[in-house]
Design a protein around this motif. Sequence first.
Motif, PDB file in Angstrom:
ATOM      1  N   THR A   1       0.831  -1.200   0.000  1.00 30.21           N
ATOM      2  CA  THR A   1       0.000   0.000   0.000  1.00 30.21           C
ATOM      3  C   THR A   1       0.865   1.249   0.000  1.00 30.21           C
ATOM      4  N   ARG A   2       1.891   1.231   0.795  1.00 29.04           N
ATOM      5  CA  ARG A   2       2.768   2.400   0.877  1.00 29.04           C
ATOM      6  C   ARG A   2       3.553   2.605  -0.419  1.00 29.04           C
ATOM      7  N   LEU A   3       4.070   1.514  -1.003  1.00 29.86           N
ATOM      8  CA  LEU A   3       4.891   1.630  -2.207  1.00 29.86           C
ATOM      9  C   LEU A   3       4.071   1.789  -3.480  1.00 29.86           C
ATOM     10  N   TYR A   4       2.967   1.034  -3.585  1.00 27.92           N
ATOM     11  CA  TYR A   4       2.233   0.969  -4.847  1.00 27.92           C
ATOM     12  C   TYR A   4       0.789   1.458  -4.760  1.00 27.92           C
ATOM     13  N   ARG A   5       0.328   1.777  -3.555  1.00 29.17           N
ATOM     14  CA  ARG A   5      -1.040   2.247  -3.319  1.00 29.17           C
ATOM     15  C   ARG A   5      -2.092   1.227  -3.750  1.00 29.17           C
ATOM     16  N   THR A   6      -1.754  -0.031  -3.644  1.00 26.59           N
ATOM     17  CA  THR A   6      -2.684  -1.123  -3.904  1.00 26.59           C
ATOM     18  C   THR A   6      -2.175  -2.370  -3.201  1.00 26.59           C
ATOM     19  N   THR A   7      -3.074  -3.302  -2.961  1.00 28.49           N
ATOM     20  CA  THR A   7      -2.655  -4.603  -2.437  1.00 28.49           C
ATOM     21  C   THR A   7      -2.779  -5.671  -3.513  1.00 28.49           C
ATOM     22  N   HIS A   8      -3.158  -5.272  -4.724  1.00 25.81           N
ATOM     23  CA  HIS A   8      -3.261  -6.220  -5.830  1.00 25.81           C
ATOM     24  C   HIS A   8      -1.866  -6.710  -6.203  1.00 25.81           C
ATOM     25  N   LYS A   9      -1.712  -8.022  -6.281  1.00 20.68           N
ATOM     26  CA  LYS A   9      -0.418  -8.606  -6.588  1.00 20.68           C
ATOM     27  C   LYS A   9      -0.374  -9.067  -8.038  1.00 20.68           C
ATOM     28  N   THR A  10       0.627  -8.610  -8.756  1.00 25.66           N
ATOM     29  CA  THR A  10       0.874  -9.110 -10.106  1.00 25.66           C
ATOM     30  C   THR A  10       1.471 -10.514  -9.976  1.00 25.66           C
ATOM     31  N   MET A  11       1.694 -11.168 -11.082  1.00 25.66           N
ATOM     32  CA  MET A  11       2.314 -12.492 -11.039  1.00 25.66           C
ATOM     33  C   MET A  11       3.699 -12.393 -10.390  1.00 25.66           C
ATOM     34  N   HIS A  12       4.470 -11.393 -10.762  1.00 25.47           N
ATOM     35  CA  HIS A  12       5.791 -11.189 -10.156  1.00 25.47           C
ATOM     36  C   HIS A  12       5.659 -10.901  -8.664  1.00 25.47           C
TER      37      HIS A  12
ATOM     38  N   ALA B   1       1.105 -22.671  -1.781  1.00 22.25           N
ATOM     39  CA  ALA B   1       0.736 -21.296  -1.420  1.00 22.25           C
ATOM     40  C   ALA B   1       0.393 -20.479  -2.659  1.00 22.25           C
ATOM     41  N   PHE B   2       1.167 -20.657  -3.700  1.00 20.17           N
ATOM     42  CA  PHE B   2       0.914 -19.922  -4.939  1.00 20.17           C
ATOM     43  C   PHE B   2      -0.474 -20.261  -5.484  1.00 20.17           C
ATOM     44  N   VAL B   3      -0.767 -21.555  -5.587  1.00 20.15           N
ATOM     45  CA  VAL B   3      -2.057 -22.002  -6.119  1.00 20.15           C
ATOM     46  C   VAL B   3      -3.199 -21.641  -5.167  1.00 20.15           C
ATOM     47  N   PHE B   4      -3.009 -21.915  -3.877  1.00 18.73           N
ATOM     48  CA  PHE B   4      -4.059 -21.624  -2.896  1.00 18.73           C
ATOM     49  C   PHE B   4      -4.417 -20.144  -2.891  1.00 18.73           C
ATOM     50  N   ASN B   5      -3.408 -19.265  -2.858  1.00 18.47           N
ATOM     51  CA  ASN B   5      -3.672 -17.834  -2.773  1.00 18.47           C
ATOM     52  C   ASN B   5      -4.353 -17.291  -4.028  1.00 18.47           C
ATOM     53  N   MET B   6      -3.997 -17.812  -5.183  1.00 18.77           N
ATOM     54  CA  MET B   6      -4.698 -17.397  -6.404  1.00 18.77           C
ATOM     55  C   MET B   6      -6.159 -17.839  -6.338  1.00 18.77           C
ATOM     56  N   ALA B   7      -6.389 -19.079  -5.907  1.00 19.61           N
ATOM     57  CA  ALA B   7      -7.760 -19.586  -5.791  1.00 19.61           C
ATOM     58  C   ALA B   7      -8.535 -18.807  -4.730  1.00 19.61           C
ATOM     59  N   TYR B   8      -7.889 -18.496  -3.613  1.00 16.18           N
ATOM     60  CA  TYR B   8      -8.549 -17.754  -2.534  1.00 16.18           C
ATOM     61  C   TYR B   8      -8.960 -16.361  -3.021  1.00 16.18           C
ATOM     62  N   ASP B   9      -8.048 -15.677  -3.712  1.00 12.48           N
ATOM     63  CA  ASP B   9      -8.352 -14.332  -4.200  1.00 12.48           C
ATOM     64  C   ASP B   9      -9.498 -14.337  -5.203  1.00 12.48           C
ATOM     65  N   ARG B  10      -9.613 -15.392  -5.980  1.00  9.75           N
ATOM     66  CA  ARG B  10     -10.725 -15.493  -6.932  1.00  9.75           C
ATOM     67  C   ARG B  10     -12.022 -15.860  -6.223  1.00  9.75           C
TER      68      ARG B  10
ATOM     69  N   HIS C   1       6.139 -12.491  -2.993  1.00  8.36           N
ATOM     70  CA  HIS C   1       5.382 -12.685  -1.762  1.00  8.36           C
ATOM     71  C   HIS C   1       5.567 -14.100  -1.225  1.00  8.36           C
ATOM     72  N   THR C   2       5.408 -15.081  -2.077  1.00 10.87           N
ATOM     73  CA  THR C   2       5.486 -16.485  -1.674  1.00 10.87           C
ATOM     74  C   THR C   2       6.897 -16.874  -1.240  1.00 10.87           C
ATOM     75  N   ILE C   3       7.890 -16.476  -1.998  1.00 12.51           N
ATOM     76  CA  ILE C   3       9.279 -16.839  -1.682  1.00 12.51           C
ATOM     77  C   ILE C   3       9.719 -16.200  -0.358  1.00 12.51           C
ATOM     78  N   LEU C   4       9.402 -14.927  -0.162  1.00 16.79           N
ATOM     79  CA  LEU C   4       9.783 -14.267   1.092  1.00 16.79           C
ATOM     80  C   LEU C   4       9.061 -14.877   2.290  1.00 16.79           C
TER      81      LEU C   4
END
Length: 172
Positions: free
Chosen positions: A88-99, A146-155, A104-107
Amino acid sequence: MSTSSSSQPPALSAAGLPAPPVVPMRSGMDRLRHVLLFELIALAITIPAGSTLFGLHESAMGIIGLGSAITAMVWNYLYNLIFDRVMTRLYRTTHKTMHGRLVHTILFEAGLQVALVPGIALYTHAPLMETISLSLSLALFYLVYAFVFNMAYDRTFPLPHQSLSTVNTTQT
Protein backbone atom coordinates in the motif's frame (compact mmCIF):
# COMPACT_ATOMS: atom_id res chain seq x y z
CA MET A 1 -19.73 29.50 -17.48
CA SER A 2 -17.64 28.06 -14.75
CA THR A 3 -14.44 26.33 -15.83
CA SER A 4 -13.51 24.87 -12.50
CA SER A 5 -14.87 21.84 -10.74
CA SER A 6 -14.64 21.34 -7.00
CA SER A 7 -11.46 23.06 -5.93
CA GLN A 8 -11.03 21.48 -2.53
CA PRO A 9 -7.38 20.89 -1.68
CA PRO A 10 -6.35 17.25 -1.23
CA ALA A 11 -6.51 15.88 2.31
CA LEU A 12 -3.23 16.21 4.15
CA SER A 13 -1.63 13.73 6.51
CA ALA A 14 -0.27 14.68 9.93
CA ALA A 15 3.10 15.33 8.28
CA GLY A 16 1.52 17.84 5.89
CA LEU A 17 1.85 15.53 2.88
CA PRO A 18 -1.06 14.42 0.71
CA ALA A 19 -2.79 11.51 2.40
CA PRO A 20 -2.45 8.21 0.56
CA PRO A 21 -5.62 6.90 -1.03
CA VAL A 22 -7.74 4.43 0.88
CA VAL A 23 -6.86 0.97 -0.42
CA PRO A 24 -9.19 -1.97 0.20
CA MET A 25 -7.55 -4.52 2.46
CA ARG A 26 -8.66 -7.82 3.91
CA SER A 27 -10.49 -7.71 7.23
CA GLY A 28 -9.25 -9.54 10.30
CA MET A 29 -11.97 -12.19 9.91
CA ASP A 30 -11.08 -12.67 6.25
CA ARG A 31 -7.42 -13.10 7.17
CA LEU A 32 -8.41 -15.64 9.84
CA ARG A 33 -10.52 -17.60 7.32
CA HIS A 34 -7.57 -17.52 4.89
CA VAL A 35 -5.10 -18.85 7.44
CA LEU A 36 -7.39 -21.61 8.75
CA LEU A 37 -8.36 -22.89 5.30
CA PHE A 38 -4.77 -22.75 4.14
CA GLU A 39 -3.44 -24.76 7.08
CA LEU A 40 -6.24 -27.33 7.31
CA ILE A 41 -5.95 -28.25 3.63
CA ALA A 42 -2.15 -28.33 3.88
CA LEU A 43 -2.23 -30.64 6.93
CA ALA A 44 -4.60 -33.00 5.15
CA ILE A 45 -1.97 -33.31 2.40
CA THR A 46 1.33 -33.15 4.30
CA ILE A 47 0.75 -35.53 7.21
CA PRO A 48 0.12 -38.68 5.15
CA ALA A 49 2.50 -37.66 2.34
CA GLY A 50 5.28 -36.59 4.71
CA SER A 51 4.95 -39.75 6.75
CA THR A 52 5.34 -41.87 3.63
CA LEU A 53 8.11 -39.83 2.02
CA PHE A 54 10.29 -39.31 5.11
CA GLY A 55 9.66 -42.59 6.90
CA LEU A 56 8.23 -40.89 9.97
CA HIS A 57 5.37 -42.30 12.00
CA GLU A 58 2.16 -40.42 11.24
CA SER A 59 1.96 -39.18 14.83
CA ALA A 60 5.47 -37.68 14.56
CA MET A 61 4.63 -36.13 11.21
CA GLY A 62 1.38 -34.90 12.74
CA ILE A 63 3.23 -33.15 15.57
CA ILE A 64 5.69 -31.63 13.10
CA GLY A 65 2.79 -30.64 10.86
CA LEU A 66 0.72 -29.18 13.67
CA GLY A 67 3.65 -27.30 15.21
CA SER A 68 4.59 -26.02 11.77
CA ALA A 69 0.97 -25.05 11.07
CA ILE A 70 0.66 -23.06 14.29
CA THR A 71 3.96 -21.31 13.60
CA ALA A 72 2.90 -20.71 9.99
CA MET A 73 -0.51 -19.33 10.99
CA VAL A 74 1.04 -16.72 13.25
CA TRP A 75 3.70 -15.91 10.64
CA ASN A 76 1.08 -15.88 7.85
CA TYR A 77 -1.11 -13.37 9.64
CA LEU A 78 1.76 -11.05 10.54
CA TYR A 79 3.60 -11.42 7.23
CA ASN A 80 0.52 -10.73 5.08
CA LEU A 81 -0.45 -7.74 7.18
CA ILE A 82 3.07 -6.30 6.86
CA PHE A 83 3.31 -7.19 3.15
CA ASP A 84 -0.04 -5.51 2.39
CA ARG A 85 0.98 -2.38 4.27
CA VAL A 86 4.30 -2.23 2.41
CA MET A 87 2.49 -2.72 -0.91
CA THR A 88 0.00 0.00 0.00
CA ARG A 89 2.77 2.40 0.88
CA LEU A 90 4.89 1.63 -2.21
CA TYR A 91 2.23 0.97 -4.85
CA ARG A 92 -1.04 2.25 -3.32
CA THR A 93 -2.68 -1.12 -3.90
CA THR A 94 -2.65 -4.60 -2.44
CA HIS A 95 -3.26 -6.22 -5.83
CA LYS A 96 -0.42 -8.61 -6.59
CA THR A 97 0.87 -9.11 -10.11
CA MET A 98 2.31 -12.49 -11.04
CA HIS A 99 5.79 -11.19 -10.16
CA GLY A 100 4.50 -9.73 -6.89
CA ARG A 101 2.85 -13.03 -5.96
CA LEU A 102 6.11 -14.93 -6.61
CA VAL A 103 8.09 -12.49 -4.43
CA HIS A 104 5.38 -12.68 -1.76
CA THR A 105 5.49 -16.49 -1.67
CA ILE A 106 9.28 -16.84 -1.68
CA LEU A 107 9.78 -14.27 1.09
CA PHE A 108 7.06 -15.88 3.18
CA GLU A 109 8.65 -19.33 2.92
CA ALA A 110 12.16 -18.02 3.61
CA GLY A 111 11.00 -16.37 6.84
CA LEU A 112 9.09 -19.47 7.87
CA GLN A 113 12.15 -21.69 7.38
CA VAL A 114 14.15 -19.54 9.77
CA ALA A 115 11.52 -20.24 12.41
CA LEU A 116 10.87 -23.93 11.68
CA VAL A 117 14.24 -25.63 11.13
CA PRO A 118 15.52 -25.33 14.73
CA GLY A 119 12.23 -26.64 16.18
CA ILE A 120 12.07 -29.62 13.84
CA ALA A 121 15.71 -30.46 14.57
CA LEU A 122 15.07 -30.41 18.31
CA TYR A 123 11.92 -32.55 18.03
CA THR A 124 13.35 -35.21 15.70
CA HIS A 125 16.86 -35.26 17.23
CA ALA A 126 18.05 -35.38 13.63
CA PRO A 127 21.21 -33.76 12.34
CA LEU A 128 20.70 -30.23 11.10
CA MET A 129 21.38 -31.15 7.44
CA GLU A 130 18.74 -33.89 7.57
CA THR A 131 16.30 -31.47 9.14
CA ILE A 132 17.06 -28.87 6.49
CA SER A 133 16.35 -31.49 3.81
CA LEU A 134 12.97 -32.30 5.37
CA SER A 135 12.14 -28.65 5.88
CA LEU A 136 13.17 -27.63 2.36
CA SER A 137 11.11 -30.47 0.88
CA LEU A 138 8.10 -29.20 2.79
CA ALA A 139 8.96 -25.65 1.73
CA LEU A 140 9.01 -26.69 -1.93
CA PHE A 141 5.55 -28.21 -1.50
CA TYR A 142 4.34 -25.09 0.28
CA LEU A 143 5.79 -22.77 -2.39
CA VAL A 144 3.64 -24.40 -5.03
CA TYR A 145 0.69 -24.91 -2.69
CA ALA A 146 0.74 -21.30 -1.42
CA PHE A 147 0.91 -19.92 -4.94
CA VAL A 148 -2.06 -22.00 -6.12
CA PHE A 149 -4.06 -21.62 -2.90
CA ASN A 150 -3.67 -17.83 -2.77
CA MET A 151 -4.70 -17.40 -6.40
CA ALA A 152 -7.76 -19.59 -5.79
CA TYR A 153 -8.55 -17.75 -2.53
CA ASP A 154 -8.35 -14.33 -4.20
CA ARG A 155 -10.73 -15.49 -6.93
CA THR A 156 -13.11 -17.13 -4.46
CA PHE A 157 -13.06 -14.24 -1.97
CA PRO A 158 -12.15 -11.13 -4.01
CA LEU A 159 -11.56 -7.71 -2.53
CA PRO A 160 -14.14 -5.05 -3.37
CA HIS A 161 -13.08 -2.97 -6.36
CA GLN A 162 -11.84 0.52 -5.71
CA SER A 163 -12.78 3.29 -8.10
CA LEU A 164 -9.60 4.44 -9.79
CA SER A 165 -11.06 7.75 -10.92
CA THR A 166 -12.24 9.42 -7.75
CA VAL A 167 -10.63 12.73 -8.70
CA ASN A 168 -11.49 14.77 -11.80
CA THR A 169 -14.65 12.80 -12.54
CA THR A 170 -16.22 15.75 -14.26
CA GLN A 171 -14.48 17.80 -16.87
CA THR A 172 -15.79 21.00 -18.41
